[in-house]
Design an enzyme around this catalytic site. Structure first.
Site, short mmCIF file in Angstrom:
data_model
loop_
_atom_site.label_atom_id
_atom_site.label_comp_id
_atom_site.label_asym_id
_atom_site.label_seq_id
_atom_site.Cartn_x
_atom_site.Cartn_y
_atom_site.Cartn_z
N ASP A 14 -47.43 70.69 7.28
CA ASP A 14 -47.48 70.62 5.55
C ASP A 14 -48.12 71.69 5.15
OD1 ASP A 14 -45.70 70.14 3.02
OD2 ASP A 14 -47.19 68.71 3.09
N SER A 15 -47.72 72.03 3.84
CA SER A 15 -49.10 72.43 3.24
C SER A 15 -50.14 71.25 2.49
CB SER A 15 -48.40 73.61 1.34
OG SER A 15 -47.89 72.16 0.87
N GLU A 157 -52.18 65.67 -4.88
CA GLU A 157 -53.36 66.02 -4.53
C GLU A 157 -54.53 65.21 -4.36
OE1 GLU A 157 -54.07 67.81 -1.54
OE2 GLU A 157 -51.78 68.07 -0.40
#
Length: 282
Positions: A14-15, A157
């Site tokens: 994933d990023s 995040e």
């Protein structure tokens, strides 16, 4: 397939750490499988990049996983799935590749009683209409509205996933869809909302507080885990179980190991120690 191949890990990328929601679902469904997860946090987010850049990043992340030896690849990123899935399958024909868009589309088609489906995702996923295409293949008469929610990724995040900041941003994105302005009473609002980014489940509480209790929220993680299980079973690649043998998980990241461990634990639901995470360069 050989027993040796069946013992290889499932690779995911994933990023960032959002794909750990998929890893969590895989662990719950297949606890004996080994997992190798790569979070490309140095280049987060993918969703604001061009299609060419996203495809290049996806190929580089996959190459890093393949060189460590994996038996199946999960593209645990909606943006990379929508842009690069076919590219990855062509580049690695010997490895089954599963993305998160098709399982999410299938789940939404089952969940929506009235065929009115909203999709929230990154700018790139919405721009490419990946979910629109996948849902319409399954349910041609469905009415779909898409909304890019780019601020959700940095919020997740940072761990700012509930409270007034998260809810006010969610309302800015979602109120036009689920709470149309007065005078628009005849507008039929969606009965199903697809979280079209693996970062978004962490914001589910804030999203729920904005859209109300009656809308079904679809997260593709569990459906993707089911698709992975089916693929492994069909290919004879289920890990052979021996007694209490439990699968292991290894983590790779391209930037800031302590941050990955700290934030990743929120997504995974269990703590990640920094010494469990390896810093890699793509």
């Amino acid at each position: 397939m050989t027993v040796e191949q069946a013992r290889l890990p499932i690779g995911l990328f994933d990023s960032g750490v959002g794909g750990l929601t998929v890893l969590k679902a895989l662990r719950q469904r297949m606890p004996c499988e080994d997992m190798l997860y790569l979070g490309d946090t140095a280049r987060l987010p993918y969703g604001t990049k061009s299609s060419e850049t996203i495809a290049r990043y996806a190929l580089q992340a996959t190459s890093k996983l393949v060189e460590r030896r994996i038996k199946l690849l999960v593209v645990a990123c909606n943006t990379a799935t929508s842009v690069a899935l076919d590219t990855l399958r062509e580049a690695y024909p010997g490895i089954p590749v599963i993305g998160v868009v098709e399982p999410g589309a299938q789940a939404s088609c089952r969940a929506s009683l009235q065929g009115r489906i909203a999709v929230i995702a990154t700018e790139s996923t919405i721009r490419g209409r990946a979910y629109h295409k996948a849902i319409h293949r399954l349910r041609p008469q469905a009415h779909i509205v898409g909304q890019a929610c780019p601020l959700f990724v940095p919020l997740a995040e940072e761990g700012w996933v509930d409270g007034p900041i998260a809810e006010s941003i969610a309302a800015r994105y979602l109120d036009p869809i689920f709470k149309p302005a007065s005078g628009s009473d005849r507008v039929e609002t969606p009965d199903c909302l697809v979280l079209g980014c693996t970062h978004f489940p962490l914001l589910a509480r804030a999203i729920r507080n904005v859209i109300g209790p009656d809308v079904v929220i679809v997260d593709s993680a569990a459906t993707t885990a089911f698709a992975v299980h089916q693929e492994l079973d069909a290919r004879g690649l289920i890990h052979p179980q021996h007694g209490d043998d439990c699968g292991t998980t290894r983590f790779l990241t391209t930037d800031d190991v302590p941050r990955f461990a700290r934030t990743g634990g929120l997504f995974l639901g269990t703590p990640i120690a920094p010494d469990e995470v390896e810093l890699v360069d793509l």
